[in-house]
Design a protein around this motif. Structure first.
Motif, PDB file in Angstrom:
ATOM      1  N   UNK A 331     -13.018   0.986   5.881  1.00 22.10           N
ATOM      2  CA  UNK A 331     -12.902   0.123   7.062  1.00 22.10           C
ATOM      3  C   UNK A 331     -12.406   0.925   8.264  1.00 22.10           C
ATOM      4  N   UNK A 332     -11.389   1.760   8.035  1.00 18.96           N
ATOM      5  CA  UNK A 332     -10.853   2.560   9.144  1.00 18.96           C
ATOM      6  C   UNK A 332     -11.893   3.486   9.742  1.00 18.96           C
ATOM      7  N   UNK A 333     -12.649   4.146   8.861  1.00 17.51           N
ATOM      8  CA  UNK A 333     -13.672   5.065   9.368  1.00 17.51           C
ATOM      9  C   UNK A 333     -14.730   4.293  10.153  1.00 17.51           C
ATOM     10  N   UNK A 334     -15.153   3.143   9.633  1.00 19.16           N
ATOM     11  CA  UNK A 334     -16.216   2.404  10.308  1.00 19.16           C
ATOM     12  C   UNK A 334     -15.722   1.828  11.635  1.00 19.16           C
ATOM     13  N   UNK A 335     -14.473   1.414  11.685  1.00 17.97           N
ATOM     14  CA  UNK A 335     -13.943   0.898  12.953  1.00 17.97           C
ATOM     15  C   UNK A 335     -13.805   2.028  13.972  1.00 17.97           C
ATOM     16  N   UNK A 336     -13.380   3.203  13.481  1.00 20.46           N
ATOM     17  CA  UNK A 336     -13.288   4.351  14.392  1.00 20.46           C
ATOM     18  C   UNK A 336     -14.679   4.702  14.920  1.00 20.46           C
ATOM     19  N   UNK A 337     -15.656   4.660  14.013  1.00 21.30           N
ATOM     20  CA  UNK A 337     -17.019   4.974  14.427  1.00 21.30           C
ATOM     21  C   UNK A 337     -17.493   3.979  15.479  1.00 21.30           C
ATOM     22  N   UNK A 338     -17.139   2.716  15.278  1.00 20.99           N
ATOM     23  CA  UNK A 338     -17.566   1.702  16.235  1.00 20.99           C
ATOM     24  C   UNK A 338     -16.956   1.956  17.618  1.00 20.99           C
ATOM     25  N   UNK A 339     -15.679   2.349  17.664  1.00 20.34           N
ATOM     26  CA  UNK A 339     -15.062   2.539  18.979  1.00 20.34           C
ATOM     27  C   UNK A 339     -15.399   3.900  19.595  1.00 20.34           C
ATOM     28  N   UNK A 340     -15.492   4.954  18.783  1.00 15.18           N
ATOM     29  CA  UNK A 340     -15.703   6.301  19.349  1.00 15.18           C
ATOM     30  C   UNK A 340     -17.151   6.771  19.298  1.00 15.18           C
ATOM     31  N   UNK A 341     -17.979   6.096  18.497  1.00 17.92           N
ATOM     32  CA  UNK A 341     -19.349   6.573  18.311  1.00 17.92           C
ATOM     33  C   UNK A 341     -19.428   7.850  17.494  1.00 17.92           C
ATOM     34  N   UNK A 342     -18.353   8.192  16.797  1.00 14.09           N
ATOM     35  CA  UNK A 342     -18.379   9.449  16.028  1.00 14.09           C
ATOM     36  C   UNK A 342     -17.255   9.489  15.003  1.00 14.09           C
ATOM     37  N   UNK A 343     -17.474  10.216  13.919  1.00 14.50           N
ATOM     38  CA  UNK A 343     -16.371  10.676  13.084  1.00 14.50           C
ATOM     39  C   UNK A 343     -16.772  11.981  12.403  1.00 14.50           C
ATOM     40  N   UNK A 344     -15.782  12.677  11.887  1.00 15.88           N
ATOM     41  CA  UNK A 344     -15.992  13.985  11.253  1.00 15.88           C
ATOM     42  C   UNK A 344     -15.556  13.905   9.803  1.00 15.88           C
ATOM     43  N   UNK A 345     -16.273  14.577   8.932  1.00 15.37           N
ATOM     44  CA  UNK A 345     -15.803  14.726   7.555  1.00 15.37           C
ATOM     45  C   UNK A 345     -15.828  16.214   7.256  1.00 15.37           C
ATOM     46  N   UNK A 346     -14.727  16.771   6.766  1.00 16.44           N
ATOM     47  CA  UNK A 346     -14.799  18.209   6.454  1.00 16.44           C
ATOM     48  C   UNK A 346     -14.611  18.493   4.965  1.00 16.44           C
ATOM     49  N   UNK A 347     -14.686  17.449   4.152  1.00 18.92           N
ATOM     50  CA  UNK A 347     -14.545  17.610   2.707  1.00 18.92           C
ATOM     51  C   UNK A 347     -15.908  18.025   2.117  1.00 18.92           C
ATOM     52  N   UNK A 348     -15.996  19.282   1.667  1.00 21.23           N
ATOM     53  CA  UNK A 348     -17.285  19.769   1.155  1.00 21.23           C
ATOM     54  C   UNK A 348     -17.783  18.987  -0.054  1.00 21.23           C
ATOM     55  N   UNK A 349     -16.856  18.456  -0.840  1.00 21.22           N
ATOM     56  CA  UNK A 349     -17.322  17.743  -2.032  1.00 21.22           C
ATOM     57  C   UNK A 349     -18.129  16.502  -1.603  1.00 21.22           C
ATOM     58  N   UNK A 350     -17.821  15.962  -0.431  1.00 27.50           N
ATOM     59  CA  UNK A 350     -18.610  14.837   0.087  1.00 27.50           C
ATOM     60  C   UNK A 350     -19.922  15.341   0.702  1.00 27.50           C
ATOM     61  N   UNK A 351     -19.819  16.378   1.510  1.00 24.45           N
ATOM     62  CA  UNK A 351     -21.028  16.871   2.200  1.00 24.45           C
ATOM     63  C   UNK A 351     -22.050  17.419   1.208  1.00 24.45           C
ATOM     64  N   UNK A 352     -21.578  17.855   0.039  1.00 22.10           N
ATOM     65  CA  UNK A 352     -22.512  18.387  -0.965  1.00 22.10           C
ATOM     66  C   UNK A 352     -23.132  17.314  -1.856  1.00 22.10           C
ATOM     67  N   UNK A 353     -22.789  16.068  -1.600  1.00 20.37           N
ATOM     68  CA  UNK A 353     -23.364  15.003  -2.436  1.00 20.37           C
ATOM     69  C   UNK A 353     -24.876  14.871  -2.213  1.00 20.37           C
ATOM     70  N   UNK A 354     -25.346  15.330  -1.056  1.00 22.12           N
ATOM     71  CA  UNK A 354     -26.793  15.340  -0.787  1.00 22.12           C
ATOM     72  C   UNK A 354     -27.108  16.569   0.055  1.00 22.12           C
ATOM     73  N   UNK A 355     -28.355  17.048  -0.021  1.00 21.89           N
ATOM     74  CA  UNK A 355     -28.768  18.057   0.949  1.00 21.89           C
ATOM     75  C   UNK A 355     -29.600  17.343   2.015  1.00 21.89           C
ATOM     76  N   UNK A 356     -30.020  18.071   3.054  1.00 22.11           N
ATOM     77  CA  UNK A 356     -30.722  17.386   4.140  1.00 22.11           C
ATOM     78  C   UNK A 356     -31.686  18.319   4.853  1.00 22.11           C
ATOM     79  N   UNK A 357     -32.598  17.708   5.590  1.00 23.65           N
ATOM     80  CA  UNK A 357     -33.522  18.489   6.413  1.00 23.65           C
ATOM     81  C   UNK A 357     -33.915  17.659   7.627  1.00 23.65           C
ATOM     82  N   UNK A 358     -34.563  18.313   8.591  1.00 23.11           N
ATOM     83  CA  UNK A 358     -34.952  17.657   9.844  1.00 23.11           C
ATOM     84  C   UNK A 358     -36.321  18.172  10.244  1.00 23.11           C
TER      85      UNK A 358
END
Ligand SMILES: *Cc1c(COP(=O)(O)O)cnc(C)c1O
Length: 458
Positions: A331-358
């Motif tokens: 809830x905190x992250x989503x509310x922050x996202x709503x007010x700031x339009x952004x959030x950061x995550x620096x936990x690699x174990x989360x970022x490695x849950x998926x790979x990505x491309x563009x």
């Protein structure tokens, strides 16, 4: 099985109640109270037909729908597909398969969820003897698939907001040419995120919601996510057992509903090598998984319009699981996202849950041509995004999210040939009906719905 909100401030709901309201009252998204461990059970599902596999999976969640009714609804929902296999797995090369998800009535993967959801709604209307108002926002395919699932059903009115001029002419025809009086395609000035923002506002208005029995048909609806889980399992089971763990599912992504479904099945015991989020130039999710930066940019219209999204509504479910099912943190992250339009995550174990491309439009065009030359196989511009950097993956299953004939101009430009489909040709002969809204604020939409609700009957 009960369903709880990612934001933790909603009472647990039954399956049918969670499906009916769509968005949780605390503005979070519904998730199963606990994810079942299906690891033993799924291995024994090998060889089941698509509808039978769907039933075996879905019965763990739709526990308040009687088994015989659920079975009948599932079989009826998938009887509208034009391929016996429903989700054929096509081999292009060793270690490269395409999972064709475009054999439903509107030729996009969303039919898997919305044919079923339409019939679940219809059952609720008759069980409760109470009409439902269905509201959704679309960047093209959701609206068409939702309307296909619900048109002509008694006791249901469906309103779909879409950005005027930003969906393909054929997608628009799929929404506007049903000829059914319970269908209201609302063409709004603005982009898809504008449509989604006003949708959330109307859905969040509790008084109005209960007055007209409002339900969200967008990909936030739990019934859709669960329906989408099934084709991942179905594809996985088609591989020999010793290859399954090497599979990486590559998913053209916009609102994050499709890939989230597969990822949730992996949390229930379907062991795979990984998941890759494939975005177009609207790359917020690629930026997140590659650098931890989740910040909204402007939406730029692309060749893959159903992925022209920056705020991916299902991402909240991922955040919930990534934060170990902690609703306060979510809830905190989503509310922050709503007010700031952004959030950061620096936990690699989360970022490695998926790979990505563009992939940008130039690459999409080149990739459609390249895949055609190499494999004599025509892909649509959304699916093309999934073909980026596949050298990095040993055993890729690329989800093909739409039939190429839905995007004939881009495909023709790439390969110099027409791509057609008989169901789309038939649409060209029908008369479209749509409702343009030049100032699409919540009030306008509420009064439009109210004025069309009076005449509804069950
Ligand atoms: C909706 C859609 C997508 C994006 O799916 P999400 O679940 O929103 O990530 C991709 N391709 C096509 C053709 C679609 O219709």
């Amino acid at each position: 099985m009960k369903f709880v909100s990612t934001r933790g401030q909603t009472e647990p709901h039954s399956f049918s109640d969670a499906v009916r309201v769509g968005l949780a009252p605390d503005l979070g998204l519904f998730v199963p109270e606990t994810l079942p461990d299906l690891s033993d059970e799924i291995a024994s599902c090998e060889g089941l037909s698509y509808p039978n596999l769907c039933y075996e999976f879905y019965k763990h969640f739709a526990t308040d729908v009687p088994a015989d009714e659920l079975k009948e609804i599932i079989h009826r929902s998938y009887s509208t597909f034009d391929h016996d296999d429903h989700a054929p797995l096509v081999k292009l090369a060793d270690g490269l398969h395409v999972l064709e998800l475009f054999h439903g009535p509107t030729l996009a993967f969303k039919d898997f969820a919305l044919q079923l959801l339409g019939n679940l709604y219809e059952r609720q209307v008759s069980v409760r003897d109470d009409p439902i108002t269905v509201l959704g926002a679309t960047s093209g395919d959701t609206g068409a698939a939702a309307i296909s699932g619900l048109h002509g059903k008694t006791g249901v009115n469906i309103y779909i907001l879409y950005p005027d001029g930003r969906v393909s002419p054929l997608q628009e025809r799929q929404m506007t040419c049903t000829g059914d009086e319970n269908v209201f395609p609302l063409a709004i000035a603005g982009n898809f995120d504008d449509a989604q923002a006003v949708l959330k506002e109307v859905l969040g208005d509790k008084e109005f919601s209960s007055k007209v029995n409002l339900s969200a048909v967008n990909s936030i609806n739990l019934a859709r996510i669960l329906a989408q889980c099934v084709y991942y399992l179905y594809a996985w089971l088609k591989f020999p057992a010793d290859q399954r763990e090497s599979i990486t599912f590559v998913v053209p992504t916009g609102n994050f509903g499709n890939i989230l479904a597969g990822w949730m099945v992996s949390k229930m015991g379907m062991r795979v090598a990984g998941f890759r989020v494939a975005t177009n130039q609207n790359d917020i999710l690629h930026r997140f998984f590659s650098s931890g930066d989740y910040s909204v940019g402007d939406v730029h219209a692309s060749y893959a319009p159903s992925m022209d999204i920056q705020v991916a509504s299902n991402f909240e479910r991922f955040i919930y699981y990534a934060f170990k099912e902690n609703p306060d943190k979510t809830r905190n992250v989503m509310l922050r996202f709503k007010s700031d339009g952004a959030f950061q995550v620096d936990d690699d174990s989360i970022l490695n849950m998926m790979s990505s491309s563009r992939m940008d439009d130039g690459e999409i065009n080149a990739k459609i041509a390249n895949v055609y030359e190499k494999y004599n196989y025509v892909i649509d511009p959304h699916t093309a995004c999934g073909f980026k950097d596949l050298e990095d993956i040993d055993n890729a299953v690329v989800l093909s999210t739409a039939h190429p004939a839905k995007f004939p101009d881009v495909v023709k430009e790439a390969i110099g040939q027409d791509s057609t489909h008989s169901s789309l040709e038939a649409l060209k002969l029908l008369e479209p009906v749509k409702y343009p809204l030049s100032s699409p604020d919540a009030d306008t939409i509420r009064s439009f719905i109210t004025s069309n609700t009076q005449s509804m009957q069950v």
